[in-house]
Design a protein around this motif. Sequence first.
Motif, PDB file in Angstrom:
ATOM      1  N   GLY A  96      31.237  19.545  37.428  1.00  0.00           N
ATOM      2  CA  GLY A  96      31.167  20.349  38.651  1.00  0.00           C
ATOM      3  C   GLY A  96      32.488  21.023  38.955  1.00  0.00           C
ATOM      4  O   GLY A  96      32.529  22.194  39.346  1.00  0.00           O
ATOM      5  N   PHE A  97      33.563  20.281  38.768  1.00  0.00           N
ATOM      6  CA  PHE A  97      34.901  20.834  38.982  1.00  0.00           C
ATOM      7  C   PHE A  97      35.166  21.999  38.031  1.00  0.00           C
ATOM      8  O   PHE A  97      35.692  23.044  38.434  1.00  0.00           O
ATOM      9  N   THR A  98      34.794  21.830  36.771  1.00  0.00           N
ATOM     10  CA  THR A  98      34.996  22.878  35.773  1.00  0.00           C
ATOM     11  C   THR A  98      34.222  24.135  36.135  1.00  0.00           C
ATOM     12  O   THR A  98      34.769  25.247  36.112  1.00  0.00           O
ATOM     13  N   ALA A  99      32.947  23.974  36.476  1.00  0.00           N
ATOM     14  CA  ALA A  99      32.120  25.125  36.838  1.00  0.00           C
ATOM     15  C   ALA A  99      32.694  25.841  38.060  1.00  0.00           C
ATOM     16  O   ALA A  99      32.746  27.077  38.103  1.00  0.00           O
ATOM     17  N   ALA A 100      33.151  25.070  39.049  1.00  0.00           N
ATOM     18  CA  ALA A 100      33.736  25.664  40.258  1.00  0.00           C
ATOM     19  C   ALA A 100      35.003  26.440  39.920  1.00  0.00           C
ATOM     20  O   ALA A 100      35.229  27.548  40.433  1.00  0.00           O
ATOM     21  N   THR A 101      35.824  25.882  39.042  1.00  0.00           N
ATOM     22  CA  THR A 101      37.066  26.542  38.648  1.00  0.00           C
ATOM     23  C   THR A 101      36.783  27.826  37.876  1.00  0.00           C
ATOM     24  O   THR A 101      37.420  28.856  38.107  1.00  0.00           O
ATOM     25  N   VAL A 102      35.824  27.783  36.972  1.00  0.00           N
ATOM     26  CA  VAL A 102      35.455  28.982  36.212  1.00  0.00           C
ATOM     27  C   VAL A 102      35.018  30.087  37.170  1.00  0.00           C
ATOM     28  O   VAL A 102      35.473  31.237  37.068  1.00  0.00           O
ATOM     29  N   LEU A 103      34.144  29.764  38.113  1.00  0.00           N
ATOM     30  CA  LEU A 103      33.668  30.770  39.071  1.00  0.00           C
ATOM     31  C   LEU A 103      34.800  31.314  39.932  1.00  0.00           C
ATOM     32  O   LEU A 103      34.900  32.530  40.152  1.00  0.00           O
ATOM     33  N   LYS A 104      35.663  30.430  40.395  1.00  0.00           N
ATOM     34  CA  LYS A 104      36.788  30.851  41.239  1.00  0.00           C
ATOM     35  C   LYS A 104      37.699  31.818  40.489  1.00  0.00           C
ATOM     36  O   LYS A 104      38.064  32.879  41.000  1.00  0.00           O
ATOM     37  N   GLU A 105      38.054  31.455  39.267  1.00  0.00           N
ATOM     38  CA  GLU A 105      38.942  32.305  38.470  1.00  0.00           C
ATOM     39  C   GLU A 105      38.251  33.614  38.078  1.00  0.00           C
ATOM     40  O   GLU A 105      38.894  34.666  38.024  1.00  0.00           O
ATOM     41  N   TRP A 106      36.953  33.565  37.809  1.00  0.00           N
ATOM     42  CA  TRP A 106      36.196  34.774  37.477  1.00  0.00           C
ATOM     43  C   TRP A 106      36.227  35.743  38.653  1.00  0.00           C
ATOM     44  O   TRP A 106      36.486  36.932  38.491  1.00  0.00           O
ATOM     45  N   LYS A 107      35.970  35.222  39.844  1.00  0.00           N
ATOM     46  CA  LYS A 107      35.936  36.068  41.037  1.00  0.00           C
ATOM     47  C   LYS A 107      37.314  36.658  41.352  1.00  0.00           C
ATOM     48  O   LYS A 107      37.408  37.766  41.867  1.00  0.00           O
ATOM     49  N   LYS A 108      38.376  35.911  41.030  1.00  0.00           N
ATOM     50  CA  LYS A 108      39.733  36.417  41.245  1.00  0.00           C
ATOM     51  C   LYS A 108      40.144  37.392  40.137  1.00  0.00           C
ATOM     52  O   LYS A 108      41.155  38.089  40.265  1.00  0.00           O
ATOM     53  N   GLY A 109      39.406  37.402  39.030  1.00  0.00           N
ATOM     54  CA  GLY A 109      39.765  38.266  37.905  1.00  0.00           C
ATOM     55  C   GLY A 109      40.832  37.675  37.017  1.00  0.00           C
ATOM     56  O   GLY A 109      41.492  38.398  36.266  1.00  0.00           O
ATOM     57  N   THR A 110      41.020  36.357  37.099  1.00  0.00           N
ATOM     58  CA  THR A 110      42.082  35.709  36.327  1.00  0.00           C
ATOM     59  C   THR A 110      41.560  34.736  35.269  1.00  0.00           C
ATOM     60  O   THR A 110      42.337  33.957  34.709  1.00  0.00           O
ATOM     61  N   LEU A 111      40.254  34.755  35.027  1.00  0.00           N
ATOM     62  CA  LEU A 111      39.681  33.829  34.035  1.00  0.00           C
ATOM     63  C   LEU A 111      40.133  34.230  32.646  1.00  0.00           C
ATOM     64  O   LEU A 111      39.914  35.366  32.206  1.00  0.00           O
ATOM     65  N   ALA A 112      40.771  33.319  31.948  1.00  0.00           N
ATOM     66  CA  ALA A 112      41.199  33.561  30.574  1.00  0.00           C
ATOM     67  C   ALA A 112      40.223  32.855  29.642  1.00  0.00           C
ATOM     68  O   ALA A 112      40.199  31.633  29.563  1.00  0.00           O
TER      69      ALA A 112
END
Length: 115
Positions: A96-112
């Motif tokens: 759950g933490f991983t999925a939340a982090t992926v979404l957060k970074e995606w929305k910020k435009g910083t997902l690597a």
Amino acid sequence: MMSDTHSLLGRYAEAARAHGTATEKGDYKEANRKHAQLVAVLRELRSDERVGALAELLGHEEPYVRCWAATHLLESDATAAIPVLEDLVRRPGFLGFTAATVLKEWKKGTLAVEH
């Protein structure tokens, strides 16, 4: 080509599942090995412009497979990937933490995402 894609998806799913298991056990060496396998398959799918085939794994029974497939599909099919990640956010623990982090970074435009 289709059977080759099917084989690649099988390898991807197994690496994603094993990565999740190793991560939950705290076996970072095994998790790193499985991540390397996952990325190798991803690169092969991308090199042949078959990354869209990962959409087949969005309904996989194993939640770590769904999480990785959704993460790697964000760039090409966010409409399909985001609901899967949003569903996984409700899972307890690391997943759950991983999925939340992926979404957060995606929305910020910083997902690597590995390429």
